[in-house]
Design a protein around this motif. Structure first.
Motif, PDB file in Angstrom:
ATOM      1  N   ALA A 193      -7.596   6.330 -42.198  1.00  0.00           N
ATOM      2  CA  ALA A 193      -6.156   6.205 -42.032  1.00  0.00           C
ATOM      3  C   ALA A 193      -5.357   6.849 -43.164  1.00  0.00           C
ATOM      4  N   ALA A 194      -6.018   7.321 -44.219  1.00  0.00           N
ATOM      5  CA  ALA A 194      -5.304   7.826 -45.386  1.00  0.00           C
ATOM      6  C   ALA A 194      -4.511   9.101 -45.061  1.00  0.00           C
ATOM      7  N   VAL A 195      -3.271   9.132 -45.542  1.00  0.00           N
ATOM      8  CA  VAL A 195      -2.406  10.298 -45.394  1.00  0.00           C
ATOM      9  C   VAL A 195      -1.673  10.503 -46.715  1.00  0.00           C
ATOM     10  N   LEU A 196      -0.975  11.612 -46.821  1.00  0.00           N
ATOM     11  CA  LEU A 196      -0.119  11.819 -47.985  1.00  0.00           C
ATOM     12  C   LEU A 196       1.040  10.824 -47.917  1.00  0.00           C
ATOM     13  N   THR A 197       1.266  10.096 -48.990  1.00  0.00           N
ATOM     14  CA  THR A 197       2.359   9.124 -49.036  1.00  0.00           C
ATOM     15  C   THR A 197       3.240   9.365 -50.257  1.00  0.00           C
ATOM     16  N   HIS A 198       4.529   9.081 -50.099  1.00  0.00           N
ATOM     17  CA  HIS A 198       5.454   9.160 -51.225  1.00  0.00           C
ATOM     18  C   HIS A 198       5.120   8.090 -52.253  1.00  0.00           C
ATOM     19  N   HIS A 199       4.856   6.880 -51.793  1.00  0.00           N
ATOM     20  CA  HIS A 199       4.388   5.752 -52.595  1.00  0.00           C
ATOM     21  C   HIS A 199       5.436   5.254 -53.596  1.00  0.00           C
ATOM     22  N   GLY A 200       6.700   5.546 -53.327  1.00  0.00           N
ATOM     23  CA  GLY A 200       7.754   5.038 -54.200  1.00  0.00           C
ATOM     24  C   GLY A 200       9.099   5.084 -53.503  1.00  0.00           C
ATOM     25  N   LEU A 201       9.113   4.711 -52.231  1.00  0.00           N
ATOM     26  CA  LEU A 201      10.335   4.840 -51.429  1.00  0.00           C
ATOM     27  C   LEU A 201      11.299   3.679 -51.682  1.00  0.00           C
ATOM     28  N   THR A 202      11.773   3.570 -52.913  1.00  0.00           N
ATOM     29  CA  THR A 202      12.832   2.612 -53.209  1.00  0.00           C
ATOM     30  C   THR A 202      14.162   3.185 -52.740  1.00  0.00           C
ATOM     31  N   GLY A 203      15.149   2.310 -52.614  1.00  0.00           N
ATOM     32  CA  GLY A 203      16.444   2.755 -52.113  1.00  0.00           C
ATOM     33  C   GLY A 203      17.069   3.865 -52.920  1.00  0.00           C
ATOM     34  N   GLU A 204      16.829   3.882 -54.236  1.00  0.00           N
ATOM     35  CA  GLU A 204      17.435   4.912 -55.077  1.00  0.00           C
ATOM     36  C   GLU A 204      16.833   6.288 -54.836  1.00  0.00           C
ATOM     37  N   HIS A 205      15.689   6.354 -54.179  1.00  0.00           N
ATOM     38  CA  HIS A 205      15.043   7.641 -53.895  1.00  0.00           C
ATOM     39  C   HIS A 205      15.345   8.167 -52.500  1.00  0.00           C
ATOM     40  N   VAL A 206      16.073   7.381 -51.704  1.00  0.00           N
ATOM     41  CA  VAL A 206      16.448   7.786 -50.356  1.00  0.00           C
ATOM     42  C   VAL A 206      17.933   8.152 -50.366  1.00  0.00           C
ATOM     43  N   VAL A 207      18.237   9.444 -50.235  1.00  0.00           N
ATOM     44  CA  VAL A 207      19.621   9.916 -50.280  1.00  0.00           C
ATOM     45  C   VAL A 207      20.219   9.808 -48.879  1.00  0.00           C
ATOM     46  N   GLU A 230       2.134   1.691 -47.117  1.00  0.00           N
ATOM     47  CA  GLU A 230       2.896   1.582 -48.360  1.00  0.00           C
ATOM     48  C   GLU A 230       4.279   2.220 -48.211  1.00  0.00           C
ATOM     49  N   ASP A 231       4.359   3.343 -47.495  1.00  0.00           N
ATOM     50  CA  ASP A 231       5.671   3.961 -47.279  1.00  0.00           C
ATOM     51  C   ASP A 231       6.500   3.160 -46.283  1.00  0.00           C
ATOM     52  N   ILE A 232       5.853   2.559 -45.289  1.00  0.00           N
ATOM     53  CA  ILE A 232       6.578   1.687 -44.368  1.00  0.00           C
ATOM     54  C   ILE A 232       7.123   0.493 -45.132  1.00  0.00           C
ATOM     55  N   ALA A 233       6.339  -0.038 -46.060  1.00  0.00           N
ATOM     56  CA  ALA A 233       6.790  -1.140 -46.899  1.00  0.00           C
ATOM     57  C   ALA A 233       7.978  -0.721 -47.760  1.00  0.00           C
ATOM     58  N   GLY A 234       7.894   0.479 -48.344  1.00  0.00           N
ATOM     59  CA  GLY A 234       9.005   0.960 -49.150  1.00  0.00           C
ATOM     60  C   GLY A 234      10.289   1.068 -48.352  1.00  0.00           C
ATOM     61  N   LEU A 235      10.183   1.547 -47.118  1.00  0.00           N
ATOM     62  CA  LEU A 235      11.362   1.655 -46.267  1.00  0.00           C
ATOM     63  C   LEU A 235      11.882   0.278 -45.873  1.00  0.00           C
ATOM     64  N   ALA A 236      10.982  -0.697 -45.658  1.00  0.00           N
ATOM     65  CA  ALA A 236      11.430  -2.050 -45.324  1.00  0.00           C
ATOM     66  C   ALA A 236      12.295  -2.618 -46.435  1.00  0.00           C
ATOM     67  N   VAL A 237      11.919  -2.358 -47.675  1.00  0.00           N
ATOM     68  CA  VAL A 237      12.689  -2.839 -48.818  1.00  0.00           C
ATOM     69  C   VAL A 237      13.984  -2.045 -48.977  1.00  0.00           C
ATOM     70  N   SER A 238      13.953  -0.761 -48.632  1.00  0.00           N
ATOM     71  CA  SER A 238      15.098   0.125 -48.862  1.00  0.00           C
ATOM     72  C   SER A 238      16.145   0.048 -47.770  1.00  0.00           C
ATOM     73  N   VAL A 239      15.706  -0.001 -46.504  1.00  0.00           N
ATOM     74  CA  VAL A 239      16.656   0.076 -45.388  1.00  0.00           C
ATOM     75  C   VAL A 239      16.554  -1.116 -44.437  1.00  0.00           C
ATOM     76  N   GLY A 240      15.655  -2.047 -44.718  1.00  0.00           N
ATOM     77  CA  GLY A 240      15.486  -3.214 -43.872  1.00  0.00           C
ATOM     78  C   GLY A 240      14.276  -3.072 -42.967  1.00  0.00           C
ATOM     79  N   SER A 241      13.629  -4.202 -42.676  1.00  0.00           N
ATOM     80  CA  SER A 241      12.408  -4.166 -41.874  1.00  0.00           C
ATOM     81  C   SER A 241      12.611  -3.617 -40.465  1.00  0.00           C
ATOM     82  N   PRO A 242      13.676  -4.016 -39.737  1.00  0.00           N
ATOM     83  CA  PRO A 242      13.828  -3.473 -38.376  1.00  0.00           C
ATOM     84  C   PRO A 242      13.932  -1.951 -38.357  1.00  0.00           C
TER      85      PRO A 242
END
Length: 314
Positions: A193-207, A230-242
């Motif tokens: 399942a491994a793919v290239l991931t950003h691995h740091g998708l906090t809200g401050e990194h999403v313009v 991990e990137d899905i998790a980062g987006l959940a924290v940044s833009v909300g789980s839904p």
């Protein structure tokens, strides 16, 4: 580990003056370029005029990541539908310590603007593009592999953290009972399942622009070949789980990685707010509470219990 002294405004100004010609927007007349740190706790990242941002590596390990990021951006541009920063100049700001001077990407952040439905499609394109990057090409430019985290181990730590938050009247610890040990085991990563991931998708990194479109993704220094959850998790924290789960579903991910990302985010946010109680984080309590709220937004997918055959072909 080599580490230079914390850069001062004079250090930054001298470096930038040597890089930028007059009239590029980074100079401030005879007084030199106008520079300022981007914020408290970011003494190695500076605004330069109105058009550039200077990022200084604090040590040699960070320098390796900073130089690798330049190569990774070039690899990613043909795969991603969102913009990446463009380097105006790069080199060493102190012996063995790298810097990059980037053109400023216009827009706010996911901490400031909500992502629209079209913005969710942008995020889906981001996740789709990352899956499309050949792993061998990413490895060839130095992107490391990252082992997936144990969701069960994380769950156990989060249960204890939640009890601390409950005692401080910050969180209902019973909410974590939704994730049982069998459930955590069922949400383990799958082989291949491994793919290239950003691995740091906090809200401050999403313009994000004012209309809710995702315009760019910043700071690729922590990228690894690893768990896409991990990137899905980062987006959940940044833009909300839904929004994160809708974007991941549009990108072709099935329930297992979506729910795994959801629970990674939930456990992480509980533990980080507990860290604040112990004085182990520099983030504000308001930001940590916001991230906790986003990660714990309910989604219909949580009702899914059968995972057999739900994954798309890589």
């Amino acid at each position: 580990m080599t580490q230079a002294s914390t850069p001062t405004a004079d250090t930054v100004r001298r470096l930038v003056r040597s890089l930028l010609d007059e009239g590029t927007g980074g100079t401030g007349g005879t007084g030199g370029p106008k520079v300022r740190p981007v914020g408290e706790g970011h003494e190695y990242t500076w605004w330069v005029g109105a058009r550039h941002v200077l990022r200084l590596a604090p040590d040699r390990a960070a320098s390796v990541r900073r130089r690798r990021e330049l190569r990774l951006r070039d690899l990613l541009r043909s795969h991603l539908p969102v913009a990446l920063p463009t380097s105006v100049a790069h080199g060493d700001w102190a012996p063995g310590l790298a810097f990059t001077l980037d053109a400023l990407v216009p827009g706010g952040t996911a901490e400031e603007h909500d992502v629209s439905a079209v913005g969710e499609a942008d995020l889906a394109g981001l996740l789709t593009g990352l899956r499309a990057v050949p792993v061998r090409q990413a490895e060839a430019i130095g992107v490391p592999r990252g082992a997936p985290r144990s969701l069960e181990a994380l769950r156990r730590m989060a249960v204890h953290a939640a009890e601390r938050l409950a005692a401080a009247d910050e969180f209902d610890a019973a909410r974590l009972h939704q994730l049982t040990p069998p459930g955590a085991a069922q949400l383990a990563t799958q082989p291949g399942a491994a793919v290239l991931t950003h691995h740091g998708l906090t809200g401050e990194h999403v313009v994000v622009s004012a209309d809710g479109r995702v315009r760019a993704i910043l700071d690729w220094t922590e990228a690894v070949i690893g768990d896409p959850a991990e990137d899905i998790a980062g987006l959940a924290v940044s833009v909300g789980s839904p929004a994160a789960v809708r974007a991941a579903t549009l990108a072709g991910y099935g329930p297992r990685p979506c729910l795994r990302g959801l629970w990674l985010a939930r456990c992480d946010t509980v533990m980080r707010l507990t860290d604040h109680l112990d004085g182990r984080t520099g983030d504000t309590v308001a930001l940590l509470r916001t991230r906790l709220r986003r990660a714990w937004e309910p989604i219909l997918l949580e009702r899914v219990t059968a995972f057999e055959g739900d994954e798309p072909e890589p």
